[in-house]
Design an enzyme around this catalytic site. Structure first.
Site, mmCIF file in Angstrom:
data_model
loop_
_atom_site.group_PDB
_atom_site.id
_atom_site.type_symbol
_atom_site.label_atom_id
_atom_site.label_comp_id
_atom_site.label_asym_id
_atom_site.label_seq_id
_atom_site.Cartn_x
_atom_site.Cartn_y
_atom_site.Cartn_z
ATOM 1 N N LYS A 1 -2.114 -1.514 -3.880
ATOM 2 C CA LYS A 1 -2.990 -0.341 -3.808
ATOM 3 C C LYS A 1 -2.155 0.924 -3.865
ATOM 4 C CE LYS A 1 -6.034 1.947 -0.624
ATOM 5 N NZ LYS A 1 -6.528 2.034 0.714
ATOM 6 N N LYS B 1 0.859 -1.187 0.000
ATOM 7 C CA LYS B 1 0.000 0.000 0.000
ATOM 8 C C LYS B 1 0.893 1.234 0.000
ATOM 9 C CE LYS B 1 -3.580 2.444 2.480
ATOM 10 N NZ LYS B 1 -4.707 2.339 3.386
#
Ligand code: PBG
Length: 330
Positions: A250, A197
């Protein structure tokens, strides 16, 4: 002209093109993220995410039922937490009667077949908007945060979550959550780890939706630097070793190379998060009449599958299902 190779032969008609297409997007691939808020019978559009809404629990049930009828069988939940419930260490996050816990219970009572992925991170619950416990010196404390995340994950499992999704990027949280879930009798509850992330500006509209933007500073001491790719593999391997059932990259669109690298290097399902900013850009350009939003949406999501994503979390899920239809089991 005598040409030996004529690749265009395989593009001649729609039927041929359908036959030779290497990657497909289906409704089965999608997880539908939804925002839930306190109250009754209310739906409020997120201004920076046209077509995306915050729902009270009763209205969320209707939305999930509708999505399920269209063939979507997985959702991800994010809470809009009232300011009065926020504190420095996000203690509301593990309240057994908190908003998310009540939402999960209601979903499981009414639409038990829909898979519930619950987000495990403190940012919607902290006064400062960071994903962890803040020290007096302004540092996000790792191990203290993990303790809270573990309690939060167990409370979600108790409410009926199928998967918990740690999205905080603290070190060691996947292992700690796995251990406590098992010790509490929840060995069937899975972990979707937000493994790679990045500290990204693409999360802006999401933070508007939840009112969870950090009050100061940024998230760069815990979320990853956008220049790094080998570090993504390190994070992914650690999470798998600690017990992650699925791993996530992400954002998705600006990180297709990472999705591909993770797919090549692992043997677990790879999830791509088509985040709020990616959604907002397509919606905005479509509204201005500058692009064909539906076509760009499908092309973008297909590119994520082509890069290696097995599953896509996307605010477009319902729109896609409306276009692609429901898919049979086989
Ligand atoms: C919380 C969380 C964020 C998103 C999902 N979970 C925001 C953040 O890390 O600041 C972003 C999702 C999106 O932009 O669609 N940790």
């Amino acid at each position: 002209m005598e040409l030996t190779h004529r690749p265009r032969r395989l593009r001649r008609t729609p039927a041929i093109r359908r036959l030779v297409r290497e990657t497909v997007l289906t409704t089965n691939d999608l997880i539908y993220p939804l925002f839930v808020m306190e109250g009754e019978d209310q739906v409020v559009e997120v201004p920076s995410m046209p077509g995306s809404y915050r729902y009270t629990i009763d209205r969320l049930l209707k939305e999930v039922e509708e999505a399920y009828t269209l063939g979507i069988s997985a959702i991800a939940l994010f809470p809009v937490v009232p300011e009065a419930k926020k504190d420095n260490s996000g203690t509301e996050s593990f309240n057994p009667d908190g908003l998310i816990q009540r939402t999960i219970r209601a979903l499981k009572q009414n639409i038990p077949d829909v898979l519930v992925f619950s987000d495990v991170a403190l940012d919607p619950y902290t006064t400062h908007g960071h994903d962890g416990v803040l020290s007096a010196e302004g540092e996000i404390l790792n191990d203290e945060t993990v303790e809270v995340l573990v309690k939060m994950a167990v409370s979600h499992a108790q409410a009926g979550a199928d998967f918990v999704s740690p999205s905080d990027m603290m070190d060691g949280r996947v292992g700690a959550i796995r251990e406590e879930l098992d010790a509490s009798g929840f060995d069937r509850v899975g972990i979707l780890a937000y493994s790679a992330k990045y500290a990204s500006a693409y999360y802006g509209p999401f933070r508007d939706a939840l009112g969870s933007a950090p009050k100061w500073g940024d998230k760069k001491t815990y979320q990853m630097d956008c220049g790094n790719s080998r570090e993504a593999l390190k994070e992914v391997f650690l999470d798998i070793e600690e017990g992650a059932d699925m791993v996530m990259v992400k954002p998705a669109l600006a990180y297709l190379d990472i999705i591909h690298a993770v797919k090549m290097a692992t043997d677990v399902p790879v999830v791509a998060y088509n985040v709020s900013g990616e959604y907002a850009m397509i919606k905005a350009a479509d509204r201005l009449g500058w692009i064909d939003g539906k076509k760009v949406m499908l092309e973008t999501l297909l590119s994520m599958k082509r890069a290696g994503a097995d599953i896509i979390l996307t605010y477009f899920a319902k729109e896609v299902a409306q276009i692609l239809g429901k898919h049979p089991d086989f």
